[in-house]
Design a protein around this motif. Structure first.
Motif, PDB file in Angstrom:
ATOM      1  N   ARG A 445      -8.450  64.097  34.225  1.00 11.09           N
ATOM      2  CA  ARG A 445      -8.756  65.693  35.303  1.00 11.09           C
ATOM      3  C   ARG A 445      -7.885  65.692  36.279  1.00 11.09           C
ATOM      4  NH1 ARG A 445     -12.825  67.623  34.322  1.00 11.09           N
ATOM      5  NH2 ARG A 445     -13.441  68.988  36.297  1.00 11.09           N
ATOM      6  N   ARG A 459     -11.600  82.087  40.681  1.00 12.86           N
ATOM      7  CA  ARG A 459     -12.436  82.612  39.934  1.00 12.86           C
ATOM      8  C   ARG A 459     -13.858  83.907  40.828  1.00 12.86           C
ATOM      9  NH1 ARG A 459     -14.846  76.301  41.414  1.00 12.86           N
ATOM     10  NH2 ARG A 459     -17.023  77.010  40.048  1.00 12.86           N
ATOM     11  N   ASP A 522     -11.702  69.912  40.055  1.00  9.39           N
ATOM     12  CA  ASP A 522     -13.004  70.312  40.219  1.00  9.39           C
ATOM     13  C   ASP A 522     -13.343  71.839  39.464  1.00  9.39           C
ATOM     14  OD1 ASP A 522     -14.089  67.792  39.622  1.00  9.39           O
ATOM     15  OD2 ASP A 522     -13.776  67.806  41.517  1.00  9.39           O
ATOM     16  N   TRP A 523     -11.810  72.255  40.493  1.00 14.70           N
ATOM     17  CA  TRP A 523     -12.200  73.626  41.219  1.00 14.70           C
ATOM     18  C   TRP A 523     -11.627  74.599  39.931  1.00 14.70           C
ATOM     19  CZ3 TRP A 523      -9.808  77.971  42.013  1.00 14.70           C
ATOM     20  CH2 TRP A 523     -10.495  79.166  42.335  1.00 14.70           C
ATOM     21  N   LEU A 525     -10.168  73.112  36.530  1.00 16.10           N
ATOM     22  CA  LEU A 525     -10.590  73.230  35.322  1.00 16.10           C
ATOM     23  C   LEU A 525     -11.959  73.451  34.686  1.00 16.10           C
ATOM     24  CD1 LEU A 525      -8.323  70.178  34.550  1.00 16.10           C
ATOM     25  CD2 LEU A 525      -7.820  72.079  34.498  1.00 16.10           C
ATOM     26  N   ASP A 526     -12.494  73.791  35.888  1.00 19.32           N
ATOM     27  CA  ASP A 526     -13.793  74.479  36.019  1.00 19.32           C
ATOM     28  C   ASP A 526     -13.752  75.539  35.344  1.00 19.32           C
ATOM     29  OD1 ASP A 526     -16.870  73.960  36.611  1.00 19.32           O
ATOM     30  OD2 ASP A 526     -17.160  76.156  36.720  1.00 19.32           O
ATOM     31  N   ALA A 527     -15.004  75.809  34.051  1.00 20.44           N
ATOM     32  CA  ALA A 527     -15.569  77.110  33.351  1.00 20.44           C
ATOM     33  C   ALA A 527     -15.849  78.296  33.817  1.00 20.44           C
ATOM     34  CB  ALA A 527     -16.344  76.331  32.432  1.00 20.44           C
ATOM     35  N   GLY A 528     -16.076  78.498  35.086  1.00 19.59           N
ATOM     36  CA  GLY A 528     -15.968  79.855  35.437  1.00 19.59           C
ATOM     37  C   GLY A 528     -14.619  80.272  35.949  1.00 19.59           C
ATOM     38  N   ALA A 529     -13.129  79.813  36.055  1.00 21.25           N
ATOM     39  CA  ALA A 529     -12.060  79.822  36.759  1.00 21.25           C
ATOM     40  C   ALA A 529     -11.153  80.287  35.735  1.00 21.25           C
ATOM     41  CB  ALA A 529     -11.298  77.964  37.419  1.00 21.25           C
ATOM     42  N   ASP A 558     -23.659  62.632  35.300  1.00 23.24           N
ATOM     43  CA  ASP A 558     -22.866  63.713  34.458  1.00 23.24           C
ATOM     44  C   ASP A 558     -21.002  63.716  34.258  1.00 23.24           C
ATOM     45  OD1 ASP A 558     -20.814  66.582  35.010  1.00 23.24           O
ATOM     46  OD2 ASP A 558     -23.067  67.294  34.177  1.00 23.24           O
ATOM     47  N   HIS A 560     -18.435  64.629  34.219  1.00 17.34           N
ATOM     48  CA  HIS A 560     -17.815  65.405  35.447  1.00 17.34           C
ATOM     49  C   HIS A 560     -17.881  64.805  36.728  1.00 17.34           C
ATOM     50  CE1 HIS A 560     -18.178  68.894  32.187  1.00 17.34           C
ATOM     51  NE2 HIS A 560     -16.764  68.680  32.752  1.00 17.34           N
TER      52      HIS A 560
END
Length: 570
Positions: A445, A459, A522-523, A525-529, A558, A560
């Motif tokens: 990551r 985001r 984490d921010w 590479l998150d799916a919401g970014a 999890d 992540h």
């Protein structure tokens, strides 16, 4: 800031019963007042036919006879009428509801109040369940517990309703009739809230902890939250000498700092410093992410006594391959950036790093450096197709993301040990593999951001607008928020020009700790970014096909998250 108590609607209730357990045949009378701001808005009173005889001792106590209840309505319609009147019926209320107060024209929060609330609420809940009436748990305030905080033993002989009513000069004397007792309870409620107001019990949100045993001196320090904004930011709890005792970050500075001086704070190491806290410094930030990054940096810089995480981020080891005539795996806290693609880490503890090293060495068959020194053997050459060269190539492949090269063999070993009922050994190897996989997941990551000169990610915000973040060489270079309904592109341009200039580091962790890079990963590479700008190869932001995240069962978490990562939330 929360809801001031003067705007809260309190439904003060008292029940009389046959003395039976909660159910369909226990209630004999319901009395209640709806009060707000010290004024009575409405009253509710009804006798109830329980469908069962009232014992003589209950009649002697309450004065309610069987003859009085013959013509009274049954329990079901009485309970339905009360719940509807109070705004607590399942169709109109829940834990987050704001039932309307009749005549007020505005919705407010409702709190169900009773003296020894376990009894009254228990009977209401039990009757609703037995009769099939919808029931949703309301907010409940027990004046018995509240009175114990307001008037400890020594100030009053006991905390019976009759004693407290006399103490506060209640307008109605308790008579063991529902409406009279509810009126006396309302007077006790208002008097207790007046006593507790200087101790910080001033808002609806304070009621959740108002009855907990928090020393008055500590609760009074909640005034330190006055004037703090309700925006994200980082804060410092400081002593009278200016020493920083604790650093934290939050999405709401006022609410979070205030919570420290209530029973919501239970961590012993933090509680110990609250009585010496005399000042709260704060820095508002545009985003929660920036607040968390600032928190990490301040903890590393100031080393506060009550913080446990991030106090030595540059001493965390990595597992890498040492080249040379006798290549071997080793741990290092000084990792060149050019080697980050062929290293696993960081490890949060030296012990975990040693466990992971044992797991990798058991498969890759590279002799450890201390073994070579101890045997004084020059070893085989690494040239050509020698066994050492092949093992070195396998080690490099594993460290660069081919997790299966080690994980598959260790898991097979665990399976064989379990079949042989050697469970303790199987558990030991599982623990070693877990430590290795968790570090491999961190490396996967952080690599994309550690090797990226510049990127901007975005985001969407819940209520409109965008959060924009600039990352350079694994470090947060800037962040901002765009207003709802506006074009975010000028914000991207402003962030690009105003972001911090970060030179390419030579060592991992030189400019920013790896924990900071993990937060950013984490921010970003998150799916919401959404990636808005990327300098360099965008493909570098992808994960390897043989990612450690595939081994979620071994990680016990999890994919992540880190199960062994120290908790740091402020």
């Amino acid at each position: 800031m929360g809801t001031p108590l003067r705007e809260v609607t309190f439904v003060v209730v008292d029940l009389e019963t046959t003395g039976a357990a909660p159910g369909a045949h226990a209630l004999t009378e319901i009395g209640a007042l709806k009060v707000r701001g010290g004024e009575v808005l409405a009253r509710f009173s009804t006798l109830v036919n329980p469908g069962a005889a009232v014992p003589p001792q209950i009649t002697a106590l309450t004065g309610i006879t069987n003859a009085m209840l013959v013509g009274a309505p049954d329990v079901a319609p009485c309970l339905e009428d009360f719940l509807s009147w109070a705004g607590l019926d399942a169709g109109t209320a829940d834990n987050d509801s704001n039932p309307a107060v009749p005549g007020s024209g505005t919705p407010t929060d409702t709190v169900l109040v009773a003296h020894n609330a376990r009894f009254d609420v228990g009977h209401l809940r039990g009757a609703a369940k037995a009769l099939g009436i919808g029931w949703t748990e309301p907010r409940v305030l027990d004046t018995l517990a509240l009175a114990r905080r307001a008037w400890p033993r020594g100030k009053v002989p006991n905390h019976r309703l009759s004693t407290l009513a006399a103490l506060v000069g209640a307008s109605t004397r308790p008579t063991h009739r529902a409406l009279d007792d509810a009126s006396a309870t309302a007077d006790v409620l208002h008097a207790a809230l007046e006593v507790l107001a200087p101790l910080g019990v001033t808002h609806l949100e304070d009621l959740a902890t108002a009855t907990d045993p928090v020393p008055a001196r500590r609760r009074a320090r909640s005034r330190l939250a006055e004037g703090l904004p309700t925006t994200p930011g980082v804060y410092q709890l400081c002593s009278a000498t200016g020493e920083v005792l604790y650093v934290g970050s939050t999405v709401n500075l006022h609410r979070r700092v205030r919570s420290y001086f209530t029973a919501a704070e239970r961590r012993p190491r933090v509680i110990r410093i609250l009585d010496t806290t005399t000042e709260v410094r704060h820095v508002p930030t545009p985003t929660l992410l920036e607040a968390r990054v600032r928190e990490l940096r301040l903890i590393a810089e100031l080393d506060p006594v009550a913080n446990r995480r991030s106090r030595a981020p540059r001493r965390q080891p990595w597992l890498h391959l040492v080249a040379g005539p006798e290549p071997h795996l080793a741990l290092t806290a000084v990792l060149p950036l050019r080697e980050v693609g062929y290293a696993v880490g960081p490890f949060w503890s030296r012990r975990g790093a040693q466990e992971a090293l044992r797991a990798a060495e058991s498969v890759l068959r590279l002799r450890r450096r201390d073994d070579w020194v101890r045997t004084n053997s020059p070893g085989p050459s690494t040239t050509g197709g020698s066994p050492t060269a092949q093992a070195s190539d396998r080690a490099a492949s594993f460290l660069s993301g081919q997790t299966d090269l080690v994980a598959a063999e260790v898991l097979e070993r665990v399976r064989r040990l379990a079949q042989a009922q050697r469970y303790e050994e199987a558990g030991t190897w599982t623990r070693r593999l877990r430590s290795l996989l968790q570090a491999a997941l961190r490396a996967e990551r952080t690599r994309p951001l550690l090797t990226c000169p510049h990127l901007v990610a975005a985001r969407p915000r819940e209520h409109g607008g965008w959060e924009l973040v600039a990352v350079r060489w694994g470090m947060l270079a800037g962040s901002l928020v765009t207003p709802p309904g506006t074009d975010p592109r000028p914000g991207v341009a402003a962030l690009r020009s105003s972001a911090r200039v970060v030179s390419q580091p030579t060592l991992v962790g030189q400019e920013a700790s790896v924990e900071e890079t993990l937060l950013l990963a984490d921010w970003v590479l998150d799916a919401g970014a959404r990636l808005v700008e990327v300098d360099g190869d965008p493909q570098a932001l992808s994960w390897p096909a043989a990612s450690a995240a595939r081994y979620g069962k071994v990680l016990h978490t999890d994919p992540h998250l880190d199960s062994d990562r120290p908790c740091h939330r402020g």
